[in-house]
Write a protein that holds these residues in place. Structure first.
Motif, PDB file in Angstrom:
ATOM      1  N   SER A 338     -52.579 -19.063 -11.299  1.00  0.00           N
ATOM      2  CA  SER A 338     -52.115 -18.632  -9.982  1.00  0.00           C
ATOM      3  C   SER A 338     -52.135 -17.103  -9.956  1.00  0.00           C
ATOM      4  N   ILE A 339     -52.479 -16.546  -8.813  1.00  0.00           N
ATOM      5  CA  ILE A 339     -52.506 -15.075  -8.664  1.00  0.00           C
ATOM      6  C   ILE A 339     -51.875 -14.708  -7.330  1.00  0.00           C
ATOM      7  N   SER A 340     -50.943 -13.764  -7.354  1.00  0.00           N
ATOM      8  CA  SER A 340     -50.341 -13.296  -6.103  1.00  0.00           C
ATOM      9  C   SER A 340     -51.402 -12.580  -5.268  1.00  0.00           C
ATOM     10  N   GLY A 341     -51.101 -12.395  -4.005  1.00  0.00           N
ATOM     11  CA  GLY A 341     -52.032 -11.729  -3.086  1.00  0.00           C
ATOM     12  C   GLY A 341     -52.339 -10.310  -3.549  1.00  0.00           C
ATOM     13  N   ASN A 342     -53.537  -9.837  -3.243  1.00  0.00           N
ATOM     14  CA  ASN A 342     -53.929  -8.450  -3.544  1.00  0.00           C
ATOM     15  C   ASN A 342     -53.688  -8.062  -5.000  1.00  0.00           C
ATOM     16  N   THR A 343     -54.075  -8.968  -5.887  1.00  0.00           N
ATOM     17  CA  THR A 343     -53.835  -8.746  -7.312  1.00  0.00           C
ATOM     18  C   THR A 343     -55.126  -8.998  -8.089  1.00  0.00           C
ATOM     19  N   THR A 344     -55.329  -8.214  -9.131  1.00  0.00           N
ATOM     20  CA  THR A 344     -56.483  -8.409 -10.020  1.00  0.00           C
ATOM     21  C   THR A 344     -55.987  -8.793 -11.408  1.00  0.00           C
ATOM     22  N   LEU A 345     -56.602  -9.812 -11.987  1.00  0.00           N
ATOM     23  CA  LEU A 345     -56.314 -10.191 -13.379  1.00  0.00           C
ATOM     24  C   LEU A 345     -57.520  -9.832 -14.230  1.00  0.00           C
ATOM     25  N   ARG A 346     -57.251  -9.229 -15.390  1.00  0.00           N
ATOM     26  CA  ARG A 346     -58.290  -9.001 -16.392  1.00  0.00           C
ATOM     27  C   ARG A 346     -57.963  -9.920 -17.562  1.00  0.00           C
ATOM     28  N   ILE A 347     -58.712 -10.994 -17.646  1.00  0.00           N
ATOM     29  CA  ILE A 347     -58.392 -12.060 -18.607  1.00  0.00           C
ATOM     30  C   ILE A 347     -59.212 -11.857 -19.873  1.00  0.00           C
ATOM     31  N   THR A 348     -58.518 -11.735 -20.997  1.00  0.00           N
ATOM     32  CA  THR A 348     -59.227 -11.510 -22.265  1.00  0.00           C
ATOM     33  C   THR A 348     -59.174 -12.728 -23.180  1.00  0.00           C
ATOM     34  N   GLY A 349     -58.332 -13.687 -22.874  1.00  0.00           N
ATOM     35  CA  GLY A 349     -58.264 -14.857 -23.734  1.00  0.00           C
ATOM     36  C   GLY A 349     -57.820 -16.080 -22.951  1.00  0.00           C
ATOM     37  N   THR A 350     -58.417 -17.213 -23.241  1.00  0.00           N
ATOM     38  CA  THR A 350     -57.998 -18.484 -22.638  1.00  0.00           C
ATOM     39  C   THR A 350     -58.307 -19.597 -23.637  1.00  0.00           C
ATOM     40  N   VAL A 351     -57.324 -20.428 -23.902  1.00  0.00           N
ATOM     41  CA  VAL A 351     -57.526 -21.552 -24.817  1.00  0.00           C
ATOM     42  C   VAL A 351     -56.911 -22.792 -24.188  1.00  0.00           C
ATOM     43  N   ILE A 352     -57.655 -23.877 -24.188  1.00  0.00           N
ATOM     44  CA  ILE A 352     -57.080 -25.168 -23.793  1.00  0.00           C
ATOM     45  C   ILE A 352     -57.369 -26.161 -24.905  1.00  0.00           C
ATOM     46  N   LYS A 353     -56.310 -26.791 -25.355  1.00  0.00           N
ATOM     47  CA  LYS A 353     -56.459 -27.847 -26.356  1.00  0.00           C
ATOM     48  C   LYS A 353     -55.834 -29.109 -25.794  1.00  0.00           C
ATOM     49  N   GLY A 354     -56.385 -30.264 -26.203  1.00  0.00           N
ATOM     50  CA  GLY A 354     -55.844 -31.517 -25.696  1.00  0.00           C
ATOM     51  C   GLY A 354     -55.763 -32.566 -26.772  1.00  0.00           C
ATOM     52  N   SER A 355     -54.937 -33.571 -26.512  1.00  0.00           N
ATOM     53  CA  SER A 355     -54.801 -34.660 -27.475  1.00  0.00           C
ATOM     54  C   SER A 355     -56.015 -35.583 -27.423  1.00  0.00           C
ATOM     55  N   GLN A 356     -56.827 -35.448 -26.377  1.00  0.00           N
ATOM     56  CA  GLN A 356     -58.064 -36.209 -26.327  1.00  0.00           C
ATOM     57  C   GLN A 356     -59.194 -35.232 -26.040  1.00  0.00           C
ATOM     58  N   SER A 357     -60.355 -35.581 -26.537  1.00  0.00           N
ATOM     59  CA  SER A 357     -61.513 -34.735 -26.287  1.00  0.00           C
ATOM     60  C   SER A 357     -62.290 -35.333 -25.116  1.00  0.00           C
ATOM     61  N   VAL A 358     -61.708 -35.206 -23.934  1.00  0.00           N
ATOM     62  CA  VAL A 358     -62.314 -35.899 -22.787  1.00  0.00           C
ATOM     63  C   VAL A 358     -62.735 -34.948 -21.673  1.00  0.00           C
ATOM     64  N   GLN A 359     -62.741 -33.676 -21.989  1.00  0.00           N
ATOM     65  CA  GLN A 359     -63.042 -32.733 -20.911  1.00  0.00           C
ATOM     66  C   GLN A 359     -64.505 -32.802 -20.521  1.00  0.00           C
ATOM     67  N   ASN A 360     -64.758 -32.340 -19.355  1.00  0.00           N
ATOM     68  CA  ASN A 360     -66.131 -32.274 -18.877  1.00  0.00           C
ATOM     69  C   ASN A 360     -66.410 -30.838 -18.467  1.00  0.00           C
ATOM     70  N   LYS A 361     -67.098 -30.130 -19.350  1.00  0.00           N
ATOM     71  CA  LYS A 361     -67.329 -28.707 -19.074  1.00  0.00           C
ATOM     72  C   LYS A 361     -68.289 -28.506 -17.906  1.00  0.00           C
ATOM     73  N   GLN A 362     -69.002 -29.564 -17.564  1.00  0.00           N
ATOM     74  CA  GLN A 362     -69.938 -29.441 -16.448  1.00  0.00           C
ATOM     75  C   GLN A 362     -69.258 -29.733 -15.106  1.00  0.00           C
ATOM     76  N   ALA A 363     -67.990 -30.111 -15.180  1.00  0.00           N
ATOM     77  CA  ALA A 363     -67.304 -30.465 -13.933  1.00  0.00           C
ATOM     78  C   ALA A 363     -67.400 -29.309 -12.933  1.00  0.00           C
ATOM     79  N   THR A 364     -67.553 -29.655 -11.682  1.00  0.00           N
ATOM     80  CA  THR A 364     -67.594 -28.625 -10.649  1.00  0.00           C
ATOM     81  C   THR A 364     -66.169 -28.199 -10.345  1.00  0.00           C
ATOM     82  N   ALA A 365     -65.942 -26.926 -10.418  1.00  0.00           N
ATOM     83  CA  ALA A 365     -64.579 -26.451 -10.158  1.00  0.00           C
ATOM     84  C   ALA A 365     -64.224 -26.664  -8.700  1.00  0.00           C
ATOM     85  N   ARG A 366     -62.965 -26.964  -8.470  1.00  0.00           N
ATOM     86  CA  ARG A 366     -62.515 -27.016  -7.079  1.00  0.00           C
ATOM     87  C   ARG A 366     -62.433 -25.598  -6.551  1.00  0.00           C
TER      88      ARG A 366
END
Ligand SMILES: [Zn+2]
Length: 380
Positions: A338-366
């Motif tokens: 989530s990002i407030s209005g008129n705001t810029t994020l500079r993202i240097t790291g993101t990690v998602i781990k799950g109990s199942q390996s069921v992600q679909n990296k090709q999924a079209t983002a909403r």
């Protein structure tokens, strides 16, 4: 003379009768409040009080100064006013029963238990008592996580003023090192889990291994990642970034997961006044708004871990809060920021781990979507 006296007597009787009627009216309580008053009196008995013969008069009123309710302490009978607009507004909140009960119990705590405001806090920033109020430490919003595993404690504390810290407030940091989990996505030179869109809402691009995302709107938006994951399963989600305001606002940003704004969307956000908020968007107010001194205006890491029916919240590596979700709406396959209005994020790291390996990296983002305007919580 005698006739004149009788006339006076008739006028006096009429007046007394009118006054009596007025008094009778004032003694009645709007029926909307009856179940909550009955529930308060039943709990009171459980804790050794008996208010069966203590009249309470509770009316709707149009209160000012951001107040949801007020109690005229030591009036006879006890007189309580509830802001009509607030009460009606709660109709749109999926946890309205808890919010209404909390408000009425707080006011009856003033009137029947003779309790005043108490702004002590427990170990991890929860209020010690539902009787918090007036000027709150660090300008925290007047909002209480009055639900789930915490609720019975707050009711007990209201009637007993117990100083025994509830177990949920002293939970040591759990060790999840033995949990089996799969890395679903990681921001790297080879993979970006953010939609690199340029449209009227956002401007997102990669530069020097950073994802730079600007919310061009005046209001807070949600940006779903391109990675989807069934959030009823266990997961860990962490983002490291710097937030900058492009206008004179306090940037607020964080993690979201769930489905959408009408079903369920959980959030954990921080702002540069060093406040953090934990909530779910169909519940009208955050469960808790708390201060954390480690939040800075350079780079912060926010993280959540869902494990079973619990969610654990971290800021800059520190375990800051945890919450139970059994009574909340859950599910959905959206993880995002989530990002407030008129705001810029500079993202240097993101990690998602799950109990199942069921992600679909090709999924079209909403597409990014607007988040409901958070309302300032009301005082009691
Ligand atoms: Zn109060």
């Amino acid at each position: 003379m005698r006739k004149y006296g009788i006339t006076l007597l008739i006028i006096l009787c009429a007046c007394l009768s009118a006054c009596t009627n007025m008094f009778e009216d004032n003694r009645s309580t709007e029926s909307a409040f009856d179940p909550y008053i009955a529930s308060f009196k039943a709990y009171a008995k459980q804790y050794g009080h008996n208010f069966d013969n203590t009249p309470v008069v509770m009316h709707f009123a149009n209160l000012t100064d951001g107040k949801a309710g007020q109690c005229y302490m030591h009036s006879n009978p006890i007189y309580i006013e509830i802001d009509r607009a607030y009460w009606n507004q709660l109709e749109g909140s999926s946890n309205k029963e808890n919010l209404r009960q909390e408000l009425i119990f707080h006011e009856m705590g003033h009137g029947l238990l003779d309790r005043y405001h108490l702004n002590d806090q427990l170990n991890r920033s929860d209020w010690k008592s539902m009787m918090f109020g007036d000027a709150l430490p660090n300008n925290c919003q007047p909002t209480l996580n009055f639900r789930g595993m915490r609720k019975e404690y707050y009711i007990e504390e209201l009637f007993t003023q117990t100083n025994q810290a509830p177990a949920w407030s002293t939970l040591p940091e759990p060790d999840f090192s033995q949990v089996t989990e799969y890395e679903l996505a990681k921001l790297s030179p080879d993979f970006c889990p953010y939609p690199l869109l340029k449209n009227e809402s956002i401007d997102a691009y990669l530069a020097n291994n950073q994802v730079v995302i600007t919310n061009k709107k005046d209001y807070e938006i949600a940006i779903p990642l391109t990675v989807t994951y069934p959030t009823q399963q266990d997961f860990y989600f962490e983002v490291t970034y710097q937030a900058t305001a492009n206008k004179n606002i306090t940037p607020e940003s964080g993690l979201i997961w769930g489905d959408n704004t009408t079903t369920n969307l959980h959030y954990f956000s921080i702002d540069q006044d060093k406040h953090a908020k934990v909530g779910e968007i169909t519940c009208m107010y955050p469960f808790l708004d708390f201060y954390n001194g480690s939040i800075n205006n350079q780079q912060n890491t926010v993280a959540v871990r869902k494990q079973g029916n619990f969610v654990y919240y971290y800021i800059n590596g520190e375990f800051v809060y945890y919450n139970d979700t059994q009574d909340l709406r859950t599910g959905g396959n959206l993880v995002g920021i989530s990002i407030s209005g008129n705001t810029t994020l500079r993202i240097t790291g993101t990690v998602i781990k799950g109990s199942q390996s069921v992600q679909n990296k090709q999924a079209t983002a909403r597409n990014p979507f607007a988040l409901p305007n958070p309302l300032p919580a009301k005082a009691k």
